[in-house]
Structures are given as C-alpha cells and as structure tokens.
Design a protein around this motif. Sequence first.
Motif, PDB file in Angstrom:
ATOM      1  N   LEU A  56       0.844  -1.142   0.051  1.00  0.00           N
ATOM      2  CA  LEU A  56      -0.076   0.090   0.144  1.00  0.00           C
ATOM      3  C   LEU A  56       0.925   1.222   0.034  1.00  0.00           C
ATOM      4  CD1 LEU A  56      -2.876   0.776   0.190  1.00  0.00           C
ATOM      5  CD2 LEU A  56      -3.011   0.690   2.645  1.00  0.00           C
ATOM      6  N   SER A  57       2.229   1.084   0.510  1.00  0.00           N
ATOM      7  CA  SER A  57       2.921   2.444   0.408  1.00  0.00           C
ATOM      8  C   SER A  57       3.262   2.697  -0.847  1.00  0.00           C
ATOM      9  CB  SER A  57       4.054   2.219   1.564  1.00  0.00           C
ATOM     10  OG  SER A  57       4.757   0.969   0.914  1.00  0.00           O
ATOM     11  N   TYR A  78      -9.648   9.093   2.185  1.00  0.00           N
ATOM     12  CA  TYR A  78     -10.550   8.002   3.075  1.00  0.00           C
ATOM     13  C   TYR A  78     -10.134   8.009   4.471  1.00  0.00           C
ATOM     14  CZ  TYR A  78      -6.795   4.926   2.129  1.00  0.00           C
ATOM     15  OH  TYR A  78      -5.603   4.319   1.951  1.00  0.00           O
ATOM     16  N   PHE A 123       0.754   5.183  -2.187  1.00  0.00           N
ATOM     17  CA  PHE A 123       0.857   6.472  -1.894  1.00  0.00           C
ATOM     18  C   PHE A 123       2.136   7.119  -2.561  1.00  0.00           C
ATOM     19  CE2 PHE A 123      -2.314   7.579   1.319  1.00  0.00           C
ATOM     20  CZ  PHE A 123      -2.677   6.159   1.550  1.00  0.00           C
ATOM     21  N   PHE A 156      -7.158   0.400  -3.609  1.00  0.00           N
ATOM     22  CA  PHE A 156      -7.005   1.612  -2.794  1.00  0.00           C
ATOM     23  C   PHE A 156      -6.582   2.699  -3.555  1.00  0.00           C
ATOM     24  CE2 PHE A 156      -7.583   1.110   1.826  1.00  0.00           C
ATOM     25  CZ  PHE A 156      -7.449  -0.154   2.056  1.00  0.00           C
ATOM     26  N   GLN A 185      -8.831   6.552  11.109  1.00  0.00           N
ATOM     27  CA  GLN A 185      -7.633   6.965  10.908  1.00  0.00           C
ATOM     28  C   GLN A 185      -7.658   7.528   9.214  1.00  0.00           C
ATOM     29  OE1 GLN A 185      -3.446   4.723  11.548  1.00  0.00           O
ATOM     30  NE2 GLN A 185      -4.272   4.192   9.250  1.00  0.00           N
ATOM     31  N   SER A 218     -10.233   5.073   7.759  1.00  0.00           N
ATOM     32  CA  SER A 218     -10.111   3.688   7.980  1.00  0.00           C
ATOM     33  C   SER A 218     -10.477   3.597   9.476  1.00  0.00           C
ATOM     34  CB  SER A 218      -8.697   3.114   7.844  1.00  0.00           C
ATOM     35  OG  SER A 218      -8.501   1.995   7.949  1.00  0.00           O
ATOM     36  N   PHE A 219     -11.284   2.338   9.794  1.00  0.00           N
ATOM     37  CA  PHE A 219     -11.443   1.815  11.102  1.00  0.00           C
ATOM     38  C   PHE A 219     -11.073   0.480  11.207  1.00  0.00           C
ATOM     39  CE2 PHE A 219     -14.566   5.262  11.935  1.00  0.00           C
ATOM     40  CZ  PHE A 219     -14.885   5.902  10.758  1.00  0.00           C
ATOM     41  N   ILE A 220     -10.426  -0.066  12.476  1.00  0.00           N
ATOM     42  CA  ILE A 220      -9.784  -1.358  12.455  1.00  0.00           C
ATOM     43  C   ILE A 220     -10.439  -1.567  13.802  1.00  0.00           C
ATOM     44  CG2 ILE A 220      -7.700  -0.439  13.927  1.00  0.00           C
ATOM     45  CD1 ILE A 220      -6.064  -2.464  12.217  1.00  0.00           C
ATOM     46  N   ILE A 258      -9.666  -7.282   8.814  1.00  0.00           N
ATOM     47  CA  ILE A 258      -9.944  -6.946  10.034  1.00  0.00           C
ATOM     48  C   ILE A 258      -9.949  -5.199  10.204  1.00  0.00           C
ATOM     49  CG2 ILE A 258      -8.542  -8.578  11.195  1.00  0.00           C
ATOM     50  CD1 ILE A 258      -6.184  -6.428  11.678  1.00  0.00           C
ATOM     51  N   ASN A 272       0.709 -10.635   7.514  1.00  0.00           N
ATOM     52  CA  ASN A 272       0.803  -9.200   7.878  1.00  0.00           C
ATOM     53  C   ASN A 272       1.021  -9.181   9.392  1.00  0.00           C
ATOM     54  OD1 ASN A 272       0.450  -8.017   5.647  1.00  0.00           O
ATOM     55  ND2 ASN A 272      -1.515  -7.584   5.663  1.00  0.00           N
ATOM     56  N   ALA A 273       0.682 -10.369   9.978  1.00  0.00           N
ATOM     57  CA  ALA A 273       1.401 -10.312  11.488  1.00  0.00           C
ATOM     58  C   ALA A 273       2.717 -11.074  11.591  1.00  0.00           C
ATOM     59  CB  ALA A 273       0.372 -11.209  12.313  1.00  0.00           C
ATOM     60  N   ILE A 324      -7.785  -4.361   5.627  1.00  0.00           N
ATOM     61  CA  ILE A 324      -6.510  -4.837   5.970  1.00  0.00           C
ATOM     62  C   ILE A 324      -6.605  -6.118   6.486  1.00  0.00           C
ATOM     63  CG2 ILE A 324      -4.630  -4.537   7.546  1.00  0.00           C
ATOM     64  CD1 ILE A 324      -5.018  -1.561   7.277  1.00  0.00           C
ATOM     65  N   PRO A 325      -5.905  -6.970   5.920  1.00  0.00           N
ATOM     66  CA  PRO A 325      -5.817  -8.561   6.108  1.00  0.00           C
ATOM     67  C   PRO A 325      -4.729  -8.816   7.548  1.00  0.00           C
ATOM     68  CG  PRO A 325      -4.617  -8.308   4.196  1.00  0.00           C
ATOM     69  CD  PRO A 325      -5.325  -7.094   4.718  1.00  0.00           C
ATOM     70  N   ASN A 326      -5.009  -9.438   8.535  1.00  0.00           N
ATOM     71  CA  ASN A 326      -4.295  -9.879   9.535  1.00  0.00           C
ATOM     72  C   ASN A 326      -3.545 -11.096   9.160  1.00  0.00           C
ATOM     73  OD1 ASN A 326      -6.132 -11.612  10.166  1.00  0.00           O
ATOM     74  ND2 ASN A 326      -6.273 -11.365  12.331  1.00  0.00           N
ATOM     75  N   ASP A 369      -2.839  -0.583  11.502  1.00  0.00           N
ATOM     76  CA  ASP A 369      -3.725  -0.047  10.591  1.00  0.00           C
ATOM     77  C   ASP A 369      -2.600   1.067   9.779  1.00  0.00           C
ATOM     78  OD1 ASP A 369      -5.296   1.162   8.727  1.00  0.00           O
ATOM     79  OD2 ASP A 369      -6.766   2.095  10.402  1.00  0.00           O
ATOM     80  N   PHE A 370      -2.235   0.343   8.470  1.00  0.00           N
ATOM     81  CA  PHE A 370      -1.279   0.926   7.512  1.00  0.00           C
ATOM     82  C   PHE A 370      -1.919   1.431   6.423  1.00  0.00           C
ATOM     83  CE2 PHE A 370      -1.135  -2.657   4.966  1.00  0.00           C
ATOM     84  CZ  PHE A 370      -1.433  -3.898   5.617  1.00  0.00           C
ATOM     85  N   SER A 371      -3.488   1.501   6.486  1.00  0.00           N
ATOM     86  CA  SER A 371      -4.024   1.847   5.347  1.00  0.00           C
ATOM     87  C   SER A 371      -3.703   3.332   5.037  1.00  0.00           C
ATOM     88  CB  SER A 371      -5.341   1.865   5.532  1.00  0.00           C
ATOM     89  OG  SER A 371      -5.747   2.563   6.705  1.00  0.00           O
ATOM     90  N   ASP A 372      -2.901   4.349   5.771  1.00  0.00           N
ATOM     91  CA  ASP A 372      -2.533   5.446   5.398  1.00  0.00           C
ATOM     92  C   ASP A 372      -1.406   5.453   4.715  1.00  0.00           C
ATOM     93  OD1 ASP A 372      -1.208   6.770   8.598  1.00  0.00           O
ATOM     94  OD2 ASP A 372      -0.680   4.898   7.580  1.00  0.00           O
ATOM     95  N   GLY A 373      -0.794   4.336   4.371  1.00  0.00           N
ATOM     96  CA  GLY A 373       0.653   4.093   3.520  1.00  0.00           C
ATOM     97  C   GLY A 373       1.623   4.219   4.522  1.00  0.00           C
ATOM     98  N   GLU A 374       1.437   4.176   5.914  1.00  0.00           N
ATOM     99  CA  GLU A 374       2.790   4.391   6.605  1.00  0.00           C
ATOM    100  C   GLU A 374       2.631   3.328   7.507  1.00  0.00           C
ATOM    101  OE1 GLU A 374       2.657   8.122   8.590  1.00  0.00           O
ATOM    102  OE2 GLU A 374       2.377   9.501   6.617  1.00  0.00           O
ATOM    103  N   PRO A 375       3.485   2.312   7.154  1.00  0.00           N
ATOM    104  CA  PRO A 375       3.686   1.057   8.115  1.00  0.00           C
ATOM    105  C   PRO A 375       4.303   1.301   9.381  1.00  0.00           C
ATOM    106  CG  PRO A 375       5.066   0.729   5.901  1.00  0.00           C
ATOM    107  CD  PRO A 375       4.107   1.991   5.972  1.00  0.00           C
ATOM    108  N   VAL A 410      -2.116  -6.358  14.048  1.00  0.00           N
ATOM    109  CA  VAL A 410      -1.515  -5.784  13.015  1.00  0.00           C
ATOM    110  C   VAL A 410      -1.817  -4.090  12.983  1.00  0.00           C
ATOM    111  CG1 VAL A 410      -1.781  -5.609  10.384  1.00  0.00           C
ATOM    112  CG2 VAL A 410      -1.584  -7.775  11.681  1.00  0.00           C
ATOM    113  N   ALA A 453      -6.298   9.177   5.994  1.00  0.00           N
ATOM    114  CA  ALA A 453      -5.468   9.015   4.970  1.00  0.00           C
ATOM    115  C   ALA A 453      -5.412  10.188   3.809  1.00  0.00           C
ATOM    116  CB  ALA A 453      -5.650   7.633   4.056  1.00  0.00           C
TER     117      ALA A 453
END
Lengths: 337, 271
Positions: free
Chosen positions: A187-188, A205, A191, A253, A222, A207-209, A293, B138-139, A277-279, B200-206, B198, A224
């Motif tokens: 995903l990075s 967007y 961006f 995305f 969160q 995001s809710f986890i 998740i 991802n974990a 996001i998959p865990n 939340d890296f959906s903002d592109g910042e792991p 895990v 983005a």
Amino acid sequence: MMHIRPYLLLLVLAPCLMTCEEVFLEEELANDARTNFEYLWQQCDEKYAFFEYKNVDWDSVYTEYSPRVANGMSADSLFRVLWDMLNELRDGHVNLIAPFNVSRFDVDLLGPDNINFRVIRENYLSDRYYTTTPIIHDILADGQVGYLRIASFGTTVGEGDIQFPLALYRNTRGLILDIRGNGGGSLSSVFTIMNRLAQERTKVYDSFIKSGPGREDFEGPQEAFVDPPERGPTYVKPVMVLTDRGTYSAASFLALIARELPQMTLIGDTTGGGLGIPNGGQLPNGWTYRLSISRTISTDGQNFENGVPPDIRVILDRDLTEQGIDNVIERAIAEIL
Amino acid sequence: MIRSLFCFFVLLGLQPALGQDQEKPERPEYLEVTATTGLTSFRDVGVSPILYDGFLIMGGIRYTYEGNRWQHSAEFDGGVGFYEVTRFAVYESNTINFAYGGYSRRQLWEADNLNLRYHGGVRIHGFTNVRSNPSLLNASSGVESINTLFIHNSLAWDLRFRKTDLSKAGARPSRHELAFELNLPLVTASWLPDYPYVTDFSDGEPNSTKSHEFYWGGLRLQSRLTYRYFLPNGNALRITYWWDYARTPDGFNQLDFINHALQFGLVMRLN
C-alpha cells in the motif's frame, strides 16, 4: 559439617522446584478437527470486519458447518470444510493456508476479463518499451499520452520508479495508469505514486480497525491523505485509471484515492474491492489464515469493500481485441484528447 | 579464534587485581563478559495458540559492586533466538533479543559458622524481543517488551573450607561460592500489540508498533543458581543456571515465555 547438609540440599533442590512452569502454563489446545474448526470460527467472529456489510449471519454459518466436522476426518476433508465456511464471507482477503493447499475466493471471476496484455504488447507498446520495475511504460497516441502499466504492487514502487516515467512524460497531454488485473501488494507503493499525482494535500478516505471482539468494535477513524512532495516531478494533467474485477486490495485503494483527485477518471469495470486490511494467524494444527480486520470509508461515507465503481464503464470487446484493439485504452485516449 | 580465547583465559588468570588481597576483598568491583545459551519456549496468543520451542544465544556485560553490606549490579545483553513448531509442516520464528537488569541488595543475615549469607533487596529485569514469523502474513513481525521489578532474595554459601580442601595440603584454600537467587514479582509492565495486532497501515505508513500499549500485571518468576570460582588474583569464573517464566495478563494478547539458560561469566576484578 552436619549442619551444612540441609542448606546444601536447599541450594541444590530449590532451582528444581522453581522450574515447574507447567504449573503456570495453560494447556495447549487440542489438535483435532473439532478444535481447529471452533478456533477458526471464533477468530472470524471476533476479528472479521464485514459481517453486517456483507449480510453474513456468522452464527448461522456455525450451525450449518459444525455438523460437517468430526474428529478423525482427514486433513484434506477438514480443509475443504473450512474453505467452504470461509467462502461464505466472499472475501479475497480471507484465506486458509495449509502445506498442501491455499483457500481463496476468486473475486476476479465476478466480472469479465478486462485486459489482454498480448494485445497491448503487440499493438500499443513499442519494441523498446520501458521496464522501470514494476512499471512498464511507453508513449502512445503520437507522443500525446503516456501509458503506465502496473500489474502488481507485490514489488515495491520506489520514488525513483515513479519519478522517471513522470519526468519522461511531462510534456504529454495525459497519462493512462493501467491497473487492470493488479491483485495488490504494498500500500505504501500506492501513496508513492498518488502523492505525485495530487495537486494539493487531499484527504482520500477514513479507516476503522477492529478494537475488540464485538462485531461492531472498531476504533478510528484513521485519516489517509495524499500530499504532493516538495521535490521531484509531479503530474497534475488528466490521468485515466483503468480498472477491472482483478483490481484488488492495494490497487483498489489506488482507485479509491483516484475518486478524490479531480483530474483522475476511472475507466473500465468495478474493482474487486478488498479495502480491508488482512491480519495473520495460526490454527492449533499450524495452518495459517488471514481475515479482513478493518473497514475503509470514502470521504462521502461510502463503503466500497465490494468494489470501487468506474466513472466510465467500458468492458473489453473480444471482437475488437482480435483486431488488435483494446477498447478500454482507446476510450481512455479519447478522454484525454 | 581458539587461540584468542586461550590467550584471554591466560590473561584472566594472570592479571593482578589492583592492590587488594584476595583473602580480604574490601568492596570489590567486578566487570564481567557474559555468554548465555538456553532452551526457550514462547506462545503469543494474539496470533497463535501453539507453543514454539527453540534456543537463545546472548552475549553481554555486567558490573557488580560488593560492599560489606550493600551490593549492586547492572547488566546488559543482546542476542538471537531460533524457534520452531512442527504441525504438518515446520513453522519457524526468529527473534532479536535485548535484555537489561540489575539488583540492589543488602546483607540481612549471615551465619559465620556455616559461611552463609542472605541478601535481600530489589532486582529489575526486562527483555525486548523483535520477532519474525513469515508464515503469519501481515502479522509476521512482532515486538514485545516485558519489564519486572522483583523482590530479590539471595542465599550464598562460601565453600571455602578451612580444614578440608581440594587444594594441596598447606596451600591457601581457593574460594568458591554457591548462591541461589529467587526473584518474586512486585510490578510487571508489558508493552504489547493492542487488539488488532496488525497496525492500521491503510494511510500508507507502516509502523509495527503504532498500536502498542502498556499492560500491567501478569506473572513473572525468576531463579538463578550461581557458582563462582575465584582465581588467586581476585578474578573469577562464573556459571549460572537461570530459570525465567513470564506470562503477561490474561487476554487477547497474552504471552508466555519460558527460559532455561546457562550463563557463563568471565569476571574481572577492577579494584
């Protein structure tokens, strides 16, 4: 000397008495079919993010699949039952991985194939097209349109990887960003690309986890953002993003972000979705699994987990492809010119 | 490598302790180089119900001050761990480990006729693991830290026999010491991944530690059985059997760690 012996015994025995961690350690879960089924169902129940959105009654799923599980059944049979159960979620980010098999939900089969790369190679790309891994790119339409093909985000797109083509095509009238069949990845990387296609800092967007075992236990949002960098080339002329059902996960995305940028247009078919996001986790028998998740909500409050719709729907015409024509690319060129 | 180790041991034996008689150590200070190896098991309920088994290798340094009444120590270690479990296939997990610790204790009792001394005080010990298990998708990477303040108890037995001795008749008796240490938990603070595990890296910042939180409580027990052999020049060799059990508070991210280790120390007297 006689007085020393009790203390000597204590010094020798004491550590033995204190190494009995079994007293404190909880017993491991049994490694049988029933326990593995119960464990996976429970993990889904507590961590999966889309029961309500997908209208899945997970309790009923338990009732339906529990009778199909019996201790002593073969590993392959158990795998099949668990696979069928997980596919009730209709989610490409939900997988069960055993040494002998991987379960999947074929999101790309929800729609027609919308790309034939052979046609693109033979009729649109020159013999010397560029490969700036993972981006394949070339100039189209007599130098007026830049074409960038990204088949996967499995290989990270670095800053140099996107800066080179953007600099190369800076004098074009528009770009085509072809992410048809892109199953996702980093995903990075999305961006890295989209920051350079944004005119200004833009929220894209929320995001809710998952934050707890309850089915509606979420934390967030969160936010983005895409944010144009201060240095290096950017591109703010028209960009046509080509999508289809195989556009999944990180590529979805990208499509979601493209909706927020005014100069970008989505052309093709609805994406496959996969905006959760998959865990990762492991069953008592060692098989690993992943679940979605988190939820991603667009700035106008929509949930596109089942796919981001295009602005202009164009499905690949088989007759035209036999003539060497990709009508999705042709529509994109027409929109630019 | 072997030659270097041999020279090191020779220097350890020959190096004079500055200005102090071994028979009358007044407030000796020691600097140690340590090597630790052990059998270790862990279970991270946040991602797997399975107990992984493996081994740990660490190196470190330790400083010790032994006064007439008070004693203090500080230690730092770093190393790696290798773990696996076999279920249909072999699943592996590796760690990079960091640990710190120390104690401050006071002599509370002694029996001269039995050469026994009891020290009581506090000990602190913490470790941080950076774990990698590719099969967990991802974990696959995890970071955790467990830090405990203990009530520290140490019973030491000076094995220097005045009449009967393994040394030759007429020679000065060598000094050996056997000590058992039992550490009981006072406060434990664990820094662990929060519910989603895990981030939340959906903002592109792991950021693998973005959702970490501190958790208080759980169970931690530690015991050490140490043998020290003092050389004529005041330096020493140390071997310790070390048992450590840690369990973070019950919940979705409960961790269990069990460590059976042998630690070897090359002890150099500084004064």
